[in-house]
Design an enzyme around this catalytic site. Sequence first.
Site, PDB file in Angstrom:
ATOM      1  NE  ARG A  16      -1.049   2.242   2.755  1.00  0.00           N
ATOM      2  CZ  ARG A  16      -0.575   3.573   3.398  1.00  0.00           C
ATOM      3  NH1 ARG A  16      -0.331   4.947   3.181  1.00  0.00           N
ATOM      4  NH2 ARG A  16      -0.582   3.414   4.820  1.00  0.00           N
ATOM      5  CG  ASP A  17       3.329   4.505   2.945  1.00  0.00           C
ATOM      6  OD1 ASP A  17       2.318   5.284   1.950  1.00  0.00           O
ATOM      7  OD2 ASP A  17       3.833   4.921   3.722  1.00  0.00           O
ATOM      8  CG  HIS A 208       4.357   4.706   8.852  1.00  0.00           C
ATOM      9  ND1 HIS A 208       3.546   4.250   7.792  1.00  0.00           N
ATOM     10  CD2 HIS A 208       4.819   5.223   8.009  1.00  0.00           C
ATOM     11  CE1 HIS A 208       3.623   4.051   7.382  1.00  0.00           C
ATOM     12  NE2 HIS A 208       4.463   4.805   7.436  1.00  0.00           N
ATOM     13  CG  HIS A 210       8.110   8.397   4.845  1.00  0.00           C
ATOM     14  ND1 HIS A 210       7.936   8.107   4.269  1.00  0.00           N
ATOM     15  CD2 HIS A 210       7.083   7.450   5.885  1.00  0.00           C
ATOM     16  CE1 HIS A 210       6.403   7.465   3.769  1.00  0.00           C
ATOM     17  NE2 HIS A 210       6.096   7.077   5.157  1.00  0.00           N
ATOM     18  CB  CYS A 241       2.779  11.003   2.055  1.00  0.00           C
ATOM     19  SG  CYS A 241       1.258  12.041   1.613  1.00  0.00           S
ATOM     20  CG  ASN A 250       7.642   4.177   3.791  1.00  0.00           C
ATOM     21  OD1 ASN A 250       6.434   3.917   4.575  1.00  0.00           O
ATOM     22  ND2 ASN A 250       6.968   3.295   2.864  1.00  0.00           N
TER      23      ASN A 250
END
Length: 298
Positions: A16-17, A208, A210, A241, A250
């Site tokens: 997903r990310d 989370h 990055h 993002c 990430n």
Amino acid sequence: MDISSRKITVKEVGPRDGLQNESVFVPTADKIAWINQLSRTGVSYIEITSFVHPKWIPALSDAVEVAQGIERAPGVTYGALVPNARGLERALLANIDDAAVFMSASETHNQKNINKSIEDTFPILKETAQAALAAQKTVRGYISTVFGCPYEGNVKIDAVIRVAENLLEMGIQEISLGDTIGIAHPRQVQEVLEVLLKRFPAERLAMHFHNTYGMALANTLVSVEMGISTFDSAVGGLGGCPYAPGASGNMATEDLLYMLHGMGMTTGIESTKMLEAARFLQGKMGKKFSSHQMQIGE
């Protein structure tokens, strides 16, 4: 705190990310094959896609097909990002296990990302979370821009606390604290967690990070030392993002595993299988991934 022999939960968010900001569409069959590989690594949680409207995230426009096409491994939770009740309806039809709702700690990023104020976002997420819980699904909540906003700069800790308290009151089980633009450093992480851990149990928080400034692993280590045991990461260091200009990918799962395992911590994940999954997707995407292990080819 002695961190050796600690059990750490690594949540793989690459499907997903990692893919949401990619300009090249990864074919549905390749996504499914990749997720199936990830399912065999020993990872306990995979965020497989997003049910945000395909117009906003075309790279994941095949969300239903992916969720319905994967082979589900015992012991693996398959999660997805859901923006609202309508997105949740699609996610439930696709039989996801965990719904992830999301918002920002900074007003401007929330407006850019969700097109609503923070205050107007709360009732939408509450409706979504309660519907997911009623459907016997677990729910986690992402808070973006915890350590800094691309539009507003510094974000006050009180803003983070307010959002976190609202999410937990909705029945959300876990809050993932996002360093959306990858600017956090270890001292900042320590200072933020010192405040938050006085209000929220460590087991309700995930991190989370990055890796824009190469600080993700250092920030993870500080978090572990402070009692956090759940971390989001993405194979290959994929990600970014669309509403955070300049944000890089990430924290790379394979680099995270190298550090954790090397320090004596356990994850239940087989590093060699995770690297195989990284190499598979790298070949399909036709680009060199940014993680250290993929750069050195080991």
